[in-house]
Design a protein around this motif. Structure first.
Motif, PDB file in Angstrom:
ATOM      1  N   ALA A 245       0.843  -1.200   0.000  1.00 19.92           N
ATOM      2  CA  ALA A 245       0.000   0.000   0.000  1.00 19.92           C
ATOM      3  C   ALA A 245       0.877   1.248   0.000  1.00 19.92           C
ATOM      4  N   PHE A 246       1.939   1.211   0.794  1.00 19.39           N
ATOM      5  CA  PHE A 246       2.823   2.376   0.864  1.00 19.39           C
ATOM      6  C   PHE A 246       3.504   2.636  -0.483  1.00 19.39           C
ATOM      7  N   LEU A 247       3.992   1.566  -1.108  1.00 20.29           N
ATOM      8  CA  LEU A 247       4.675   1.737  -2.401  1.00 20.29           C
ATOM      9  C   LEU A 247       3.695   2.215  -3.479  1.00 20.29           C
TER      10      LEU A 247
ATOM     11  N   MET B 199      -6.747  -3.915   4.324  1.00 20.54           N
ATOM     12  CA  MET B 199      -6.427  -5.298   4.658  1.00 20.54           C
ATOM     13  C   MET B 199      -5.325  -5.321   5.715  1.00 20.54           C
ATOM     14  N   HIS B 200      -4.291  -4.514   5.474  1.00 19.33           N
ATOM     15  CA  HIS B 200      -3.173  -4.399   6.419  1.00 19.33           C
ATOM     16  C   HIS B 200      -3.694  -4.004   7.803  1.00 19.33           C
ATOM     17  N   ALA B 201      -4.531  -2.971   7.836  1.00 15.88           N
ATOM     18  CA  ALA B 201      -5.022  -2.462   9.117  1.00 15.88           C
ATOM     19  C   ALA B 201      -5.914  -3.498   9.800  1.00 15.88           C
TER      20      ALA B 201
ATOM     21  N   TRP C  94      -4.837  -9.248  14.673  1.00 15.66           N
ATOM     22  CA  TRP C  94      -3.698 -10.046  15.121  1.00 15.66           C
ATOM     23  C   TRP C  94      -3.059  -9.509  16.396  1.00 15.66           C
ATOM     24  N   TYR C  95      -2.849  -8.202  16.461  1.00 19.70           N
ATOM     25  CA  TYR C  95      -2.155  -7.634  17.621  1.00 19.70           C
ATOM     26  C   TYR C  95      -3.103  -7.146  18.711  1.00 19.70           C
ATOM     27  N   HIS C  96      -4.368  -6.899  18.342  1.00 23.33           N
ATOM     28  CA  HIS C  96      -5.265  -6.311  19.336  1.00 23.33           C
ATOM     29  C   HIS C  96      -6.504  -7.151  19.572  1.00 23.33           C
TER      30      HIS C  96
ATOM     31  N   PHE D  75       2.407   5.087  16.948  1.00 25.42           N
ATOM     32  CA  PHE D  75       2.508   5.072  15.486  1.00 25.42           C
ATOM     33  C   PHE D  75       1.281   4.470  14.816  1.00 25.42           C
ATOM     34  N   GLU D  76       0.532   3.663  15.561  1.00 26.00           N
ATOM     35  CA  GLU D  76      -0.649   3.070  14.937  1.00 26.00           C
ATOM     36  C   GLU D  76      -1.742   4.108  14.719  1.00 26.00           C
ATOM     37  N   SER D  77      -1.805   5.116  15.631  1.00 27.39           N
ATOM     38  CA  SER D  77      -2.789   6.182  15.430  1.00 27.39           C
ATOM     39  C   SER D  77      -2.501   6.935  14.134  1.00 27.39           C
TER      40      SER D  77
ATOM     41  N   ALA E  60      -4.172   8.132   8.528  1.00 22.16           N
ATOM     42  CA  ALA E  60      -3.923   8.009   7.089  1.00 22.16           C
ATOM     43  C   ALA E  60      -4.989   7.146   6.428  1.00 22.16           C
ATOM     44  N   LEU E  61      -5.367   6.076   7.115  1.00 24.20           N
ATOM     45  CA  LEU E  61      -6.363   5.173   6.537  1.00 24.20           C
ATOM     46  C   LEU E  61      -7.708   5.880   6.352  1.00 24.20           C
ATOM     47  N   ILE E  62      -8.074   6.729   7.324  1.00 27.61           N
ATOM     48  CA  ILE E  62      -9.340   7.469   7.213  1.00 27.61           C
ATOM     49  C   ILE E  62      -9.280   8.403   5.999  1.00 27.61           C
ATOM     50  N   ILE E  63      -8.142   9.066   5.801  1.00 34.47           N
ATOM     51  CA  ILE E  63      -8.029   9.965   4.647  1.00 34.47           C
ATOM     52  C   ILE E  63      -8.122   9.166   3.348  1.00 34.47           C
ATOM     53  N   LEU E  64      -7.399   8.045   3.292  1.00 36.49           N
ATOM     54  CA  LEU E  64      -7.469   7.214   2.081  1.00 36.49           C
ATOM     55  C   LEU E  64      -8.904   6.747   1.847  1.00 36.49           C
ATOM     56  N   PHE E  65      -9.602   6.450   2.941  1.00 40.12           N
ATOM     57  CA  PHE E  65     -10.997   6.022   2.800  1.00 40.12           C
ATOM     58  C   PHE E  65     -11.845   7.136   2.188  1.00 40.12           C
TER      59      PHE E  65
ATOM     60  N   LEU F 107       5.810   8.692   8.839  1.00 40.38           N
ATOM     61  CA  LEU F 107       6.052   8.629  10.283  1.00 40.38           C
ATOM     62  C   LEU F 107       5.608   7.283  10.864  1.00 40.38           C
ATOM     63  N   HIS F 108       4.476   6.801  10.359  1.00 43.17           N
ATOM     64  CA  HIS F 108       3.954   5.506  10.817  1.00 43.17           C
ATOM     65  C   HIS F 108       5.026   4.423  10.656  1.00 43.17           C
ATOM     66  N   VAL F 109       5.677   4.429   9.522  1.00 44.62           N
ATOM     67  CA  VAL F 109       6.689   3.402   9.278  1.00 44.62           C
ATOM     68  C   VAL F 109       7.983   3.742  10.023  1.00 44.62           C
TER      69      VAL F 109
ATOM     70  N   ILE G  93      16.662  -2.784   4.472  1.00 35.15           N
ATOM     71  CA  ILE G  93      15.828  -2.684   3.272  1.00 35.15           C
ATOM     72  C   ILE G  93      14.634  -1.752   3.531  1.00 35.15           C
ATOM     73  N   TYR G  94      14.025  -1.906   4.745  1.00 37.78           N
ATOM     74  CA  TYR G  94      12.906  -1.033   5.095  1.00 37.78           C
ATOM     75  C   TYR G  94      13.341   0.419   5.154  1.00 37.78           C
ATOM     76  N   VAL G  95      14.461   0.650   5.857  1.00 36.00           N
ATOM     77  CA  VAL G  95      14.936   2.023   6.019  1.00 36.00           C
ATOM     78  C   VAL G  95      15.215   2.624   4.644  1.00 36.00           C
TER      79      VAL G  95
END
Ligand code: HEM
Ligand code: FES
Lengths: 348, 76
Positions: free
Chosen positions: A60-62, A100-102, A108-110, A136-138, A143-148, A183-185, A197-199
């Motif tokens: 999604a980021f790319l 999907m990511h979110a 998975w984490y929450h 960072f999740e906030s 970002a997800l709300i804006i994309l929505f 910033l999230h990443v 590689i991520y950096v």
């Protein structure tokens, strides 16, 4: 020229574009998962869900990075024009993959605690507490709300009914979303997983987006101080004007102007389509009429009027040719005013 | 963020989108045609009505106002 709203405006080209997009996405996800598992250090046990979370997050980021580069790139080369016209599908696809990511992350984490999973996202993820206190999740959520909102208002209905100004403002939110995602990443995933590689990908993406915008901004500034002649704006040398196409000129104030060449004639009209504000200057001349690239509304070159039975009218502008160079008067005529085209080869 | 603050935020978001879905239903059932003649009846097939629902849910304060003020789409 139908006014009906369709779910998706489709052409064979768009279908092929969407097909390749889907193939690309599938290849990326499969490739990412395969590489993750095959390069996994012994002793570490990656869970498939975690890998899919990473695959969809990075994809999604790319994709968003690519979308943001299309605009400036299309200014420099026509090769990116097809992407420009199909940005909508790219944008909606990006949102769905980010969703999907979110969704997977939240489950998975929450998802396994007593707290409401969504509430837990904002309290910050206990698993990362020791690594970075930053929520960072906030940022990802914002970002997800804006994309929505952008995906949800990408249909023509919105373009028409929010009005071009509000619609554009809303869609400029994508830059804010992108900043939040960087910033999230940077504050999240990278704190936890310092993979070079991520950096590198993150830095390269951000630098590319910022760099391309700076370059195209500077080029734009230059051309807005374009040379003039008695207050008329320079368009281009006749030799550089492609037949049946336009050059778009942005005067210091007022709407952008589309200056068309049709054979040996040069005419200028407003760049803004009366239907939904489509960029007429990116369209072509078909059967002697300027044809909007978005939904095909047509206007006659000589007077900016839609051929009967249609009644739309756009502003016309005076043009002239001096020493093989085309100039346009930035003062618009009232919409629908006849304006004699400039004749190439005739002396000015 | 404290747990209470987070709970309030999530509740507020829920209420916002809940109201939004209601306004979205009004749009699907004819509201769209009221602000845009081209979106009346068959001009806006069911698939497209579904497609505009999420947008109305997200932007309902604007769209609710338009229901009373807008007679046709604004053109630039
Ligand atoms: C509610 C919204 C979101 C939440 C809760 C969330 C959560 C997370 C979490 C927990 C990670 C670390 C995953 C791990 O390394 O195992 C992560 C990483 C990442 N996220 Fe998000 N995210 C959200 C939205 C987004 C959006 C909208 C995008 C991009 C369009 C995005 C892009 C990424 C990227 C590129 C990574 C780094 C790769 C990775 O480690 O997964 N995230 N996110
Ligand atoms: S035809 Fe729809 S914007 Fe021009």
């Amino acid at each position: 020229m139908s006014h009906d709203y369709k779910a998706v405006q489709s052409t064979p080209f768009k279908k092929r574009f969407d097909l390749w997009l889907l193939i690309g996405i599938a290849l990326y996800l499969v490739g990412f998962i395969a590489v993750s598992f095959s390069t996994q250090p012994a002793g570490e046990s990656l869970h498939p869900v975690q890998v899919v979370i990473r695959a969809t997050g990075t994809l999604a980021f790319l994709l968003l990075t690519f979308i943001l580069c299309i605009g400036p790139l299309a200014r420099f080369t026509d090769r990116f024009k097809p992407f420009l016209y199909n940005r909508r599908h790219l944008g909606v696809t990006t949102f769905l993959i980010a969703l999907m990511h979110a969704a997977l992350t939240i489950m998975w984490y929450h998802g396994f605690s007593e707290t409401n999973p969504l509430v837990s996202v904002f309290i910050s993820n206990p698993r990362y507490d020791s690594l970075s206190g930053f929520p960072f999740e906030s940022l990802g959520f914002v970002a997800l709300i804006i994309l929505f909102l952008m995906a949800a208002t990408s249909h023509d209905f919105w373009n028409a009914n929010l009005g071009p100004g509000l619609w554009k403002t809303l869609h400029m939110g994508v830059y804010f979303a992108y900043a939040a995602l960087v910033l999230h990443v940077a504050l999240g995933a990278i704190q936890f997983n310092k993979d070079p590689i991520y950096v590198g990908l993150l830095a390269a993406s951000a630098v590319t987006v910022i760099g391309l915008h700076l370059i195209s901004g500077i080029a734009g500034l230059r051309s807005s101080h374009r040379d003039g002649l008695d207050g008329w704006l320079k368009v281009a040398a006749v030799a550089d004007m492609e037949d049946a196409r336009a050059k778009i000129i942005r005067p210091a104030k007022g709407e952008a102007i589309a200056v068309f060449r049709d054979g040996e004639k040069i005419s200028a009209v407003s760049n803004v389509c009366r239907h939904q504000g489509g960029p007429l200057g990116e369209g072509k001349i078909v059967d002697g009429c300027i044809t909007c690239p978005w939904h095909g509304f047509q206007y006659r070159m000589q007077d900016g009027q839609s051929p009967p039975p249609f009644t739309e009218k756009i502003a016309t502008y005076a043009t002239r040719i001096v020493d093989g160079v085309v100039y346009v008067n930035p003062e618009p005529n009232a919409p629908g005013t006849p304006q004699t085209p400039s004749q190439i080869g005739a002396s000015a | 963020m404290s747990e209470t603050a987070a709970e309030t935020l999530v509740l507020a978001l829920g209420i916002y989108f809940g109201i939004g879905l209601l306004v979205g239903l009004i749009y699907m059932l004819g509201g769209a045609g009221r602000i845009d003649p081209a979106a009346k009846g068959k001009g806006l097939p069911f698939r497209v009505r579904l497609l505009i629902l999420p947008g109305v849910a997200g932007l309902w304060p604007i769209m609710l106002t338009k229901l009373f003020t807008q007679k046709e789409p604004p053109v630039s």
